[in-house]
Design an enzyme around this catalytic site. Sequence first.
Site: not given
Ligand code: G3H
Ligand code: 13P
Ligand code: ZN
Length: 306
Positions: A81-82, A103
Amino acid sequence: MLVTGSEVLVPARQGGYGVGSFNTNDLEITQAILRTADRLNAPVMVQISEGARKYAGTEDLGHLVADLASRVRVPVALHLDHGSSYASALSAMRAGFTSVMIDMSHLPFEDNVRETKRVVEAAHAMGVTVEAEIGRLGGVEEHVSVDAADAFLTDPDEAERFYQATQVDYLAIAIGTSHGAYKGKGRPFIDHARIEKVAARIPIPLVAHGSSGVPAWVVERLRAAGGEIGDAQGIADEDLSRATKHGIAKVNVDTDLRLAFTVGVREVLEAAPAEFDPRKILGPARDLMAKIVEHKMGVLGSVGRV
Ligand code: G3H
Ligand code: 13P
Ligand code: ZN
């Protein structure tokens, strides 16, 4: 069964439903996601952020998810993720991730294209599929004018040019949602017309970040158990459900799991101050997170798709 992101997302885009992509940081969260997906015959994605990698270790957490995923019947993609760099995407793939996000949405268009292309080439050579993002997420509040909102939200023509230049597998678009528990005042707005315009131009699965619903029952129980939470606001179920019928195939959810986890832990510790068995503390949190996952899968229409 561990599969690539495209293997769960392409059928979703074609079928007009959404696949939940839930963030994990540990065993309990992962089990809540995968056991629920298995029970409901729902395809799913489990995603690990850069922060989660730092907290739990890329190999420790990645291998844990990959192992659990390989032992459920439903298809599961393990997603970064990201992803913040080419090197990060590569090291995730080496650890067994079957899907990565690069990203670079904060960069100018041409730089975003260039960086995304590099990752797409490497990932495809390794049998991994890729998400990128175009546009800026973030609270577009009610008082912001349409012109100002336009500057943040994904431009459909730009999305089309980006897709053609990068051949990315799925694309996150800015449609009004934002990360976290506070998604603006009043009812957060989702630009459905924009989703439809992007979907008409590009055939790949579209991704919605910031899709937590912040359910009222979770907020109430959190407060009742001594938690402090302000004017929290999430995306309405109807909005999400509508979005999945028009091109949004990957739906990212983290905040709702965090809130449910915290409710579970708080309730146990409040009711039983003498408790110190981690299983008694974390078990109810896992059950509440499973409830969130089940609800979301119902909203997205992914139940029974396997
Ligand atoms: O995009 C954000 C997600 O909720 C992940 O959050 O970077 O604190 O793990 P984090
Ligand atoms: P929320 O903060 O709405 O759960 O979104 C999470 C997200 O987009 C992680 O990439
Ligand atoms: Zn996100």
